[in-house]
Design an enzyme around this catalytic site. Structure first.
Site, PDB file in Angstrom:
ATOM      1  N   CYS B 255       1.335  38.223  -4.557  1.00  0.00           N
ATOM      2  CA  CYS B 255       0.097  37.909  -3.826  1.00  0.00           C
ATOM      3  C   CYS B 255      -0.632  39.113  -3.237  1.00  0.00           C
ATOM      4  O   CYS B 255      -1.822  39.017  -2.959  1.00  0.00           O
ATOM      5  CB  CYS B 255       0.325  36.820  -2.797  1.00  0.00           C
ATOM      6  N   GLY B 427       3.244  38.716   6.250  1.00  0.00           N
ATOM      7  CA  GLY B 427       2.558  38.145   7.407  1.00  0.00           C
ATOM      8  C   GLY B 427       1.075  38.478   7.342  1.00  0.00           C
ATOM      9  O   GLY B 427       0.696  39.592   6.956  1.00  0.00           O
ATOM     10  N   CYS B 428       0.237  37.528   7.682  1.00  0.00           N
ATOM     11  CA  CYS B 428      -1.215  37.726   7.562  1.00  0.00           C
ATOM     12  C   CYS B 428      -1.931  37.630   8.897  1.00  0.00           C
ATOM     13  O   CYS B 428      -3.156  37.523   8.936  1.00  0.00           O
ATOM     14  CB  CYS B 428      -1.796  36.711   6.587  1.00  0.00           C
ATOM     15  N   GLY B 429      -1.167  37.628   9.985  1.00  0.00           N
ATOM     16  CA  GLY B 429      -1.803  37.577  11.296  1.00  0.00           C
ATOM     17  C   GLY B 429      -2.609  36.310  11.487  1.00  0.00           C
ATOM     18  O   GLY B 429      -2.542  35.369  10.692  1.00  0.00           O
ATOM     19  N   GLY B 432      -4.783  34.846   8.722  1.00  0.00           N
ATOM     20  CA  GLY B 432      -4.159  33.986   7.728  1.00  0.00           C
ATOM     21  C   GLY B 432      -3.377  32.845   8.359  1.00  0.00           C
ATOM     22  O   GLY B 432      -2.561  32.214   7.692  1.00  0.00           O
TER      23      GLY B 432
END
Lengths: 111, 885
Positions: B255, B427-429, B432
């Site tokens: 991804c 992790g996307c914070g 996301g």
């Protein structure tokens, strides 16, 4: 072996104490033997217990069930914090009861 | 989807109980493991994963029909070998971090039972990664695999678990949900199971959303849509190769992989040619539409899941584009409005969009279009040799990882191309919908117990550097290095001959200007006038000649003369703790300040304090920079002091000594000064009053004031000053006299066990009563035995707390009686009524007095935490005429 008088009762209780040296598994046979005998109460002394495996937890839980079915009392005494924490994390109610601790039941997040 | 019967639901629930019970017991047992035991288990698991990397990769590819086996091998190795290299020496048991500078340690606490989701795109590497991370952090994990990859995920879990068990891991610390048509439902039951402590969700948006909505703590990932800006400074052939490596890695299933290239127009042709040369297919406009038709699901607008991880040739074929050679990757120019283009979304396959831009600004904006078009918080990339552009890009883009000059997919995994933490979970914070932007790993699988030790409270001692005491020490002025002196004084200085004494003592040829407009309560306009006068005079030394008001004013005048840009309101901001206050004073002063006190009271010549009148209140400025450079303690200047002022100022010094002695900031250094000041006052004040011309006793009194000044300069004062400041400002009472009327009450108040203790690190034990007793003993008083048994006669019983009678009561009473006797001898008012203040006026002013006193900084160093009702009581108790305690 020691004896203890119950409050308000004239009969003496027969109490046997087993000290676990090192890992719990080492004391399994002796505890089984005591439970099978004429002892009213078995005290398992954890003061020198250093480790409990998953099998040990399962065995303790089963031991308490067995004791209950034959109307015997099993109590855990001198439980060091490392072992007491294992009981706490395991969330097994009967272990906490035998160790004289309060319920591990989660109440959910609170501040 | 077939409906689940009640019996089937029961079976699934029991299975969930069984899985979580195993995990729970295992987590409990794991809590006993040492770091060495854990590390041994992790090593065995890693070895097993490396040994089985190819087998598991092959199986994953066969089961999912996605990606590239060879790349899956690499992923498995990254998840084991690379991860191991990063974590093997990390502490995860017991004390894991020591922060000596903060006097704190961090201790690890496992999470407990973790439910781990494994995605179809990385079914084995994710399991390897999460298993090793859980072992390292002593957590147990239940895997919920993707239905389409359950065989390979579960085999990975089984192999790794067996290796761990062999190395001594607790039984059942890795378990998994078996492949079945009920897998999804069992996972849902586990999501909500009370024995699951954390959900570690890596997978499709739906699963991650389900994890979050379970109400449990969850570590999730967000969707990706990686923009990669290729700046004109980039190494074009290298960028082309790195992008191909990245986007074709496992056929684009990673991804963080590139989704849209934003290319500076100057290099677009060169870059596209390079892609073509390296075996990529460049679509024309018509072909772009065909590709979009194939890879985008018209119903959802998202990618067509049937083509995820498929090779480029298959995708071309599906799009109806015939090609007779091997194609690595498909490039599609995205024309028109980029945000609306069908291909401007995540495409986990070797299909890559691109646009040309004419400037860095446009490049960043187009990258933001992609970044905020479904991939916020995830990953971005840049190929660029200009650090300034990289910084601007990183500042603008909202992504947890912004990969520079490297493949974004393998770069995002961490550990291979950079020093990011190795992960399979990005992790996307909050962009996301996640709690972290980390490359999620062992750091996120621990509870951190912080164990802060008490701060080492640094006690410092500052005072005037050069102090010249003894009668006649004014002569020292002769050796002052100055050509232009500016004397600040009151009008009485000239009348009393002090000004001429100073002028005569200055070095020969030294020019002198005088500002003598300082009144008893200087305000800021006065300060400004003095500063203005100094600007004309341009002195190199300021000589402050007078009582406390003059000395305080001179400190402030020097400050604003040296630093005209300062703001008085900002400097006067209150603070709780000197070490943490927000106000910043200058570090160094430019003009030297010589302080010559003409009264024996404030000790201002050696303190960092200055008080300024502001309407009905007084504002304090406190800083080391305010301390004068030179103090001349010459009792000749006090010889002609009237009796009343002598007594008032002596009571000010007495209050300083007593309050600094019991202050929460007192130290061995200040205690010695306070005690000696007390002794000198009790000895010299009666003698001075008897024989005002006695220079010997004047000198002792003068020294007492300076010693007490040094004590308060470092230990500060207490509630008595807060009360006196309020009363003095409201009824225009000289400071020393205002202090005197509260003294008997505040000693009694502070000597009682406080109703509330002061919470301040430098005061670990309340000792005010024994310190008063020590003061009594030091000045030669004897314990008043009578008082021990007759406590109720004390006039302010409300100050007492239950059981507050103590072993020091007799000595404290002796001290209060001594203060009373000294006050009566000196004719000093010892209560508010003795000041002539009308009771009605006093009561009317009470609310304002209480508010002012409560806000006064002096109460912060009082040994008893001053509650508002107690301040009211202190004011009330101080009104009636005093009788001997």
């Amino acid at each position: 072996m020691s004896t203890k008088k119950d409050e308000g009762k004239t009969t003496d209780k027969k109490i046997e104490r087993v000290r676990i040296m090192g890992s719990l598994e080492r004391a399994v046979d002796e505890i089984d033997r005591l439970l099978a005998g004429s002892t009213d109460e078995v005290e398992i002394d954890f003061s020198t217990c250093t480790f409990i495996a998953v099998e040990g937890l399962e065995w303790l839980e089963e031991l308490l069930l067995r004791a209950d079915s034959v109307k015997r009392t099993v109590r855990f005494v001198n439980v060091p914090p490392t072992i007491y924490k294992v009981f706490k994390i395991s969330h097994i109610e009967s272990l906490m009861k035998a160790a004289g601790g309060v319920s591990s039941t989660k109440l959910g997040p609170a501040c | 989807m077939t409906a689940i019967s009640k019996e089937q639901e029961q079976i699934l629930t029991e299975r969930a109980h069984s899985l979580t019970r195993q995990a729970r017991l295992s987590a409990a047992v794991f809590s006993q493991y040492s770091q060495a035991q854990v590390d041994r288990i992790v090593k065995a698991m890693t070895t097993c994963a490396i040994d089985n990397a190819a087998r598991l990769a092959r199986m994953a590819h066969e089961e999912t029909r996605m990606g590239v086996t060879e790349d899956k091998v690499l992923k498995n190795l990254v998840a084991s070998e690379f991860l191991y290299a990063q974590i093997k020496d990390k502490r995860t048991v017991g004390v894991i971090k020591e922060l000596p500078e903060l006097n704190m340690v961090e201790v690890a606490e496992p999470i407990g039972v973790i439910l781990g989701l494994a995605p179809v795109t990385n079914p084995t590497s994710t399991v390897i990664f999460k298993s090793i991370c859980c072992a390292k952090t002593r957590n147990s994990i239940i895997f919920s695999p993707h239905l389409m990859a359950a065989e390979s995920s579960n085999l990975a879990a089984k192999l790794i678990y067996e290796a761990a068990l062999e190395a001594g891991a607790p039984k059942g610390f890795i378990t998994w949900v078996d492949k079945s048509s009920r897998l999804r439902r069992l996972s849902e039951i586990l999501f909500a199971h009370p024995e699951v402590d954390l959900i570690f969700a890596t997978g499709g948006t739906q699963m991650v959303r389900a994890a979050y909505s379970s109400g449990k703590p969850a570590l999730g990932v967000g969707a990706g849509n990686t923009p990669v800006y290729v700046h004109k400074t980039a190494n074009v052939p290298s960028a082309a190769m790195e992008i191909i490596i990245s986007k074709t890695f496992d056929n684009g299933t990673e991804c963080p992989s590139e989704q849209t290239l934003i290319i500076d127009r100057e290099i677009v042709d060169e870059l596209i040619s390079e892609f073509r040369r390296c075996g990529c297919y460049i679509c024309d406009e018509a072909e772009v539409e065909k590709i979009a038709d194939a890879v985008i699901d018209a119903r959802t607008g998202g990618m067509n899941y049937r083509l995820v991880g498929q090779p480029a040739n298959l995708i071309l074929e599906q799009a109806g584009i015939k090609v007779d050679r091997h194609i690595k990757m498909i490039l599609c120019p995205l024309k028109g409005e980029l945000r609306l283009h069908r291909l401007a979304v995540e495409k986990l396959m070797p299909v890559l969009g691109y646009v040309a831009v004419d400037s860095v600004e446009e490049g960043i904006n187009r990258a933001l279009d992609i970044n905020y078009g479904g991939g916020t918080g995830h990953t971005a990339g840049i190929f660029c040799e200009d650090d300034g552009v990289i910084e601007r890009y990183a500042d603008a883009i909202n992504a947890g990882r912004i990969i520079v000059n490297s493949p974004s997919s393998i770069g995002g995994l961490g550990g291979v191309y950079n020093h990011l933490n190795t992960t399979l979970s990005f992790g996307c914070g909050t962009g996301g919908g996640n709690i972290t932007t980390d490359n999620v790993g062992i750091k996120n699988l621990l509870n951190y117990k912080r164990v802060p030790r008490r701060k080492n409270y640094v006690i410092s001692f500052q005072t005037t550097k050069n102090i010249y005491s003894n009668p006649g020490s004014i002569e020292h002025l002769k050796s002052l290095k100055c050509k232009n002196a500016f004397v600040i004084s009151s009008r009485s200085a000239s009348r009393r001959g002090h000004l001429s004494m100073v002028k005569e003592s200055l070095p020969e040829g030294c020019h002198v200007d005088v500002f003598s407009d300082i009144g008893t309560e200087p305000d800021f306009p006065t300060i400004q006038r003095a500063v203005q006068a100094m600007r004309l005079s341009k002195p190199d030394a300021i000589i402050a000649l007078g009582g406390g008001s003059v000395l305080d004013a001179a400190k402030i005048i020097r400050l604003f003369y040296d630093y005209p840009e300062l703001n008085v309101q900002e400097l006067a901001v209150n603070f709780l703790d000197f070490h943490h206050r927000m106000v910043e004073f200058p570090k160094d002063m430019r003009t030297q300040l010589v302080a010559i006190p003409t009264t024996s009271g404030t000790g201002s010549e050696v303190t960092p304090f200055a008080v300024l009148k502001d309407g009905f209140r007084k504002v304090s400025m406190i800083d080391e920079c305010m301390i004068p450079d030179v103090a001349i303690i010459d009792a000749q200047f006090t010889k002609s002091l009237p009796r009343e002022i002598t007594s008032d100022t002596a009571f000010d010094a007495l209050t300083h000594a007593l309050e600094s002695l019991v202050s929460t900031f007192s130290s061995d250094y200040t205690d010695g000064l306070a005690l000696e000041a007390l002794r000198l006052i009790f000895e010299a004040l009666p003698e001075t009053l008897k024989n005002p011309g006695s220079i010997l006793h004047r000198h002792k009194l003068h020294n007492a004031a300076t010693l007490a000044g040094m004590a308060i300069g470092n230990a500060s004062v207490g509630v008595n000053h807060a009360l006196a400041h309020a009363l003095g400002a409201r009824f225009d009472i000289p400071h020393g006299r205002a202090n005197g009327v509260f003294l008997l009450s505040t000693i009694e108040y502070n000597a009682q066990i406080p109703s509330k203790f002061v919470s301040i690190p430098c005061y670990p034990l309340w000792v005010a009563d024994r310190k008063y007793a020590r003061a009594a003993q030091f000045i030669g008083l004897k314990e008043e035995a009578h008082a021990v048994d007759s406590r109720p006669q004390v006039e302010d019983p409300h100050f007492a707390t239950e059981g507050s009678r103590g072993q020091y009561d007799g000595m404290v009473l002796a001290l209060r009686r001594a203060v009373y006797d000294l006050g009566r001898l000196a004719g000093q008012p010892l209560s508010v009524s003795e000041l002539g203040i009308d009771l009605a006026d006093y009561q009317a002013a009470l609310p304002e007095l209480v508010e002012t006193a409560f806000s006064d900084m002096s109460v912060r160093s009082n040994p008893r935490y001053c509650l508002a009702p107690e301040i009211v009581q202190l004011f009330q108790a101080a009104y009636a005429p005093r009788v001997r305690p």
